[in-house]
Design a protein around this motif. Structure first.
Motif, PDB file in Angstrom:
ATOM      1  N   MET A   1      72.452  77.504  43.339  1.00  0.00           N
ATOM      2  CA  MET A   1      73.590  76.811  42.648  1.00  0.00           C
ATOM      3  C   MET A   1      74.510  76.044  43.502  1.00  0.00           C
ATOM      4  O   MET A   1      74.978  74.859  43.371  1.00  0.00           O
ATOM      5  N   ARG A   2      74.881  76.899  44.531  1.00  0.00           N
ATOM      6  CA  ARG A   2      76.045  76.282  45.241  1.00  0.00           C
ATOM      7  C   ARG A   2      75.543  75.341  46.146  1.00  0.00           C
ATOM      8  O   ARG A   2      75.911  74.112  46.522  1.00  0.00           O
ATOM      9  N   GLU A   3      74.154  75.186  46.660  1.00  0.00           N
ATOM     10  CA  GLU A   3      73.515  74.138  47.322  1.00  0.00           C
ATOM     11  C   GLU A   3      73.219  72.817  46.430  1.00  0.00           C
ATOM     12  O   GLU A   3      73.578  71.886  46.911  1.00  0.00           O
ATOM     13  N   GLN A   4      73.128  73.131  45.221  1.00  0.00           N
ATOM     14  CA  GLN A   4      72.859  71.883  44.376  1.00  0.00           C
ATOM     15  C   GLN A   4      74.245  71.401  44.310  1.00  0.00           C
ATOM     16  O   GLN A   4      74.398  70.256  43.985  1.00  0.00           O
ATOM     17  N   ASN A   5      75.279  72.005  44.147  1.00  0.00           N
ATOM     18  CA  ASN A   5      76.678  71.387  43.890  1.00  0.00           C
ATOM     19  C   ASN A   5      76.893  70.613  45.219  1.00  0.00           C
ATOM     20  O   ASN A   5      77.461  69.528  44.997  1.00  0.00           O
ATOM     21  N   LEU A   6      76.630  71.221  46.184  1.00  0.00           N
ATOM     22  CA  LEU A   6      76.959  70.400  47.563  1.00  0.00           C
ATOM     23  C   LEU A   6      76.219  69.199  47.603  1.00  0.00           C
ATOM     24  O   LEU A   6      76.842  68.175  48.002  1.00  0.00           O
ATOM     25  N   SER A   7      74.853  69.394  47.108  1.00  0.00           N
ATOM     26  CA  SER A   7      74.095  67.990  47.149  1.00  0.00           C
ATOM     27  C   SER A   7      74.726  67.018  46.475  1.00  0.00           C
ATOM     28  O   SER A   7      74.690  65.913  46.651  1.00  0.00           O
ATOM     29  N   VAL A   8      75.171  67.265  45.229  1.00  0.00           N
ATOM     30  CA  VAL A   8      75.797  66.401  44.138  1.00  0.00           C
ATOM     31  C   VAL A   8      76.770  65.864  44.752  1.00  0.00           C
ATOM     32  O   VAL A   8      77.201  64.507  44.819  1.00  0.00           O
ATOM     33  N   GLN A   9      77.778  66.661  45.380  1.00  0.00           N
ATOM     34  CA  GLN A   9      78.969  66.226  46.060  1.00  0.00           C
ATOM     35  C   GLN A   9      78.710  64.994  46.956  1.00  0.00           C
ATOM     36  O   GLN A   9      79.410  64.191  47.227  1.00  0.00           O
ATOM     37  N   ARG A  10      77.504  65.459  47.873  1.00  0.00           N
ATOM     38  CA  ARG A  10      77.270  64.613  48.812  1.00  0.00           C
ATOM     39  C   ARG A  10      76.811  63.155  48.376  1.00  0.00           C
ATOM     40  O   ARG A  10      77.227  62.179  48.854  1.00  0.00           O
ATOM     41  N   GLU A  11      76.211  63.222  47.191  1.00  0.00           N
ATOM     42  CA  GLU A  11      75.514  62.149  46.455  1.00  0.00           C
ATOM     43  C   GLU A  11      76.970  61.307  46.017  1.00  0.00           C
ATOM     44  O   GLU A  11      76.776  59.982  46.140  1.00  0.00           O
ATOM     45  N   GLU A  12      77.669  61.932  45.391  1.00  0.00           N
ATOM     46  CA  GLU A  12      79.148  61.370  44.831  1.00  0.00           C
ATOM     47  C   GLU A  12      79.684  60.743  45.987  1.00  0.00           C
ATOM     48  O   GLU A  12      80.316  59.429  45.849  1.00  0.00           O
ATOM     49  N   THR A  13      79.865  61.383  47.140  1.00  0.00           N
ATOM     50  CA  THR A  13      80.729  60.626  48.227  1.00  0.00           C
ATOM     51  C   THR A  13      79.999  59.712  48.987  1.00  0.00           C
ATOM     52  O   THR A  13      80.397  58.402  49.110  1.00  0.00           O
ATOM     53  N   SER A  14      78.689  59.516  48.786  1.00  0.00           N
ATOM     54  CA  SER A  14      77.710  58.498  49.426  1.00  0.00           C
ATOM     55  C   SER A  14      78.078  57.066  48.415  1.00  0.00           C
ATOM     56  O   SER A  14      78.187  55.988  48.860  1.00  0.00           O
ATOM     57  N   VAL A  15      78.134  57.567  47.143  1.00  0.00           N
ATOM     58  CA  VAL A  15      78.347  56.167  46.042  1.00  0.00           C
ATOM     59  C   VAL A  15      79.834  55.948  46.266  1.00  0.00           C
ATOM     60  O   VAL A  15      80.170  54.877  46.496  1.00  0.00           O
ATOM     61  N   GLU A  16      80.742  56.747  46.480  1.00  0.00           N
ATOM     62  CA  GLU A  16      82.004  56.302  46.466  1.00  0.00           C
ATOM     63  C   GLU A  16      82.123  55.517  47.770  1.00  0.00           C
ATOM     64  O   GLU A  16      83.012  54.289  47.897  1.00  0.00           O
ATOM     65  N   THR A  17      81.776  55.691  49.103  1.00  0.00           N
ATOM     66  CA  THR A  17      81.565  55.120  50.235  1.00  0.00           C
ATOM     67  C   THR A  17      81.081  53.783  50.080  1.00  0.00           C
ATOM     68  O   THR A  17      81.385  52.783  50.367  1.00  0.00           O
ATOM     69  N   ALA A  18      79.571  53.568  48.999  1.00  0.00           N
ATOM     70  CA  ALA A  18      79.133  52.613  49.010  1.00  0.00           C
ATOM     71  C   ALA A  18      80.089  51.600  48.126  1.00  0.00           C
ATOM     72  O   ALA A  18      80.097  50.286  48.840  1.00  0.00           O
ATOM     73  N   LEU A  19      80.828  52.034  47.330  1.00  0.00           N
ATOM     74  CA  LEU A  19      81.459  51.071  46.272  1.00  0.00           C
ATOM     75  C   LEU A  19      82.568  50.707  47.048  1.00  0.00           C
ATOM     76  O   LEU A  19      82.960  49.545  46.922  1.00  0.00           O
ATOM     77  N   TYR A  20      83.079  51.469  47.832  1.00  0.00           N
ATOM     78  CA  TYR A  20      84.487  51.063  48.672  1.00  0.00           C
ATOM     79  C   TYR A  20      83.894  49.773  49.512  1.00  0.00           C
ATOM     80  O   TYR A  20      84.738  49.065  49.643  1.00  0.00           O
ATOM     81  N   VAL A  21      82.899  50.099  50.321  1.00  0.00           N
ATOM     82  CA  VAL A  21      82.559  49.167  51.194  1.00  0.00           C
ATOM     83  C   VAL A  21      82.132  47.710  50.463  1.00  0.00           C
ATOM     84  O   VAL A  21      82.537  46.672  50.999  1.00  0.00           O
ATOM     85  N   LEU A  22      81.455  47.733  49.426  1.00  0.00           N
ATOM     86  CA  LEU A  22      81.373  46.505  48.538  1.00  0.00           C
ATOM     87  C   LEU A  22      82.382  46.048  48.118  1.00  0.00           C
ATOM     88  O   LEU A  22      83.007  44.910  48.013  1.00  0.00           O
ATOM     89  N   SER A  23      83.504  46.917  47.657  1.00  0.00           N
ATOM     90  CA  SER A  23      84.994  46.420  47.341  1.00  0.00           C
ATOM     91  C   SER A  23      85.849  45.811  48.310  1.00  0.00           C
ATOM     92  O   SER A  23      86.492  44.845  47.864  1.00  0.00           O
ATOM     93  N   ILE A  24      85.487  46.198  49.734  1.00  0.00           N
ATOM     94  CA  ILE A  24      86.265  45.579  50.693  1.00  0.00           C
ATOM     95  C   ILE A  24      85.438  44.271  51.267  1.00  0.00           C
ATOM     96  O   ILE A  24      85.756  43.777  52.494  1.00  0.00           O
ATOM     97  N   SER A  25      84.349  44.162  51.030  1.00  0.00           N
ATOM     98  CA  SER A  25      83.165  43.160  51.405  1.00  0.00           C
ATOM     99  C   SER A  25      83.573  41.457  51.552  1.00  0.00           C
ATOM    100  O   SER A  25      83.024  40.930  51.915  1.00  0.00           O
ATOM    101  N   GLY A  26      84.835  41.435  50.473  1.00  0.00           N
ATOM    102  CA  GLY A  26      84.806  40.037  50.297  1.00  0.00           C
ATOM    103  C   GLY A  26      85.280  39.089  51.254  1.00  0.00           C
ATOM    104  O   GLY A  26      85.208  38.084  51.300  1.00  0.00           O
ATOM    105  N   ASN A  27      86.062  39.797  52.136  1.00  0.00           N
ATOM    106  CA  ASN A  27      86.536  38.989  53.559  1.00  0.00           C
ATOM    107  C   ASN A  27      85.263  38.624  54.493  1.00  0.00           C
ATOM    108  O   ASN A  27      85.462  37.719  55.433  1.00  0.00           O
ATOM    109  N   VAL A  28      84.363  39.399  54.427  1.00  0.00           N
ATOM    110  CA  VAL A  28      83.123  39.161  55.207  1.00  0.00           C
ATOM    111  C   VAL A  28      81.743  38.769  54.610  1.00  0.00           C
ATOM    112  O   VAL A  28      80.735  38.428  55.407  1.00  0.00           O
ATOM    113  N   THR A  29      82.120  38.061  53.550  1.00  0.00           N
ATOM    114  CA  THR A  29      80.757  37.766  52.786  1.00  0.00           C
ATOM    115  C   THR A  29      80.957  36.325  52.240  1.00  0.00           C
ATOM    116  O   THR A  29      80.193  35.889  51.535  1.00  0.00           O
TER     117      THR A  29
END
Length: 142
Positions: A1-29
């Motif tokens: 159960m704990r491993e599953q929670n860590l996996s979900v947290q990693r996925e959420e962190t990856s999504v948050e990072t992706a969304l952040y990168v896309l939100s600041i991409s305006g200056n380079v696109t």
């Protein structure tokens, strides 16, 4: 159960990072920047709502789940957000592909981030469909 929670947290962190990168991409696109930023913001809001529905599904009482099935309302929200997100992700993919004034390395980074969002959206859609399919022992009464 704990491993599953860590996996979900990693996925959420990856999504948050992706969304952040896309939100600041305006200056380079170049000309695609404002639209990518707008779509990133909308996806951020949608993913937050989807994660709320996912949390509601995961916190459902086990006995109630067995007896009456999955949370149909939360599953419906997940599927609705997944459909909306897929459409926005496709637009993002087109914008990035057609970005004539994007550096090739920037384009590749953005495509990688959109892939992360697409994979997460697919995971949420599958979760929603599985939850809708879970009718439980007495779910047919409702």
């Amino acid at each position: 159960m704990r491993e599953q929670n860590l996996s979900v947290q990693r996925e959420e962190t990856s999504v948050e990072t992706a969304l952040y990168v896309l939100s600041i991409s305006g200056n380079v696109t170049g000309s695609s920047g404002p639209e990518l930023t707008r779509l990133g913001t909308e996806l951020n809001t949608s993913f937050a709502a989807a994660y709320g529905a996912e949390q509601k599904i995961k916190s459902q009482n086990s006995l109630m789940r067995i007896l009456y099935g999955g949370d149909q309302e939360a599953a419906g929200l997940l599927i609705q957000h997944a459909d909306q997100n897929q459409q926005q992700i496709q637009v993002m993919e087109q914008l990035i592909t057609n970005c004539s004034d994007c550096d090739p390395q920037v384009r590749q980074v953005l495509q990688d981030q959109v892939l992360v969002l697409s994979q997460e959206q697919n995971r949420l859609a599958v979760l929603g469909r599985e939850e809708q399919a879970n009718k439980g022992l007495f779910g047919w009464l409702i």
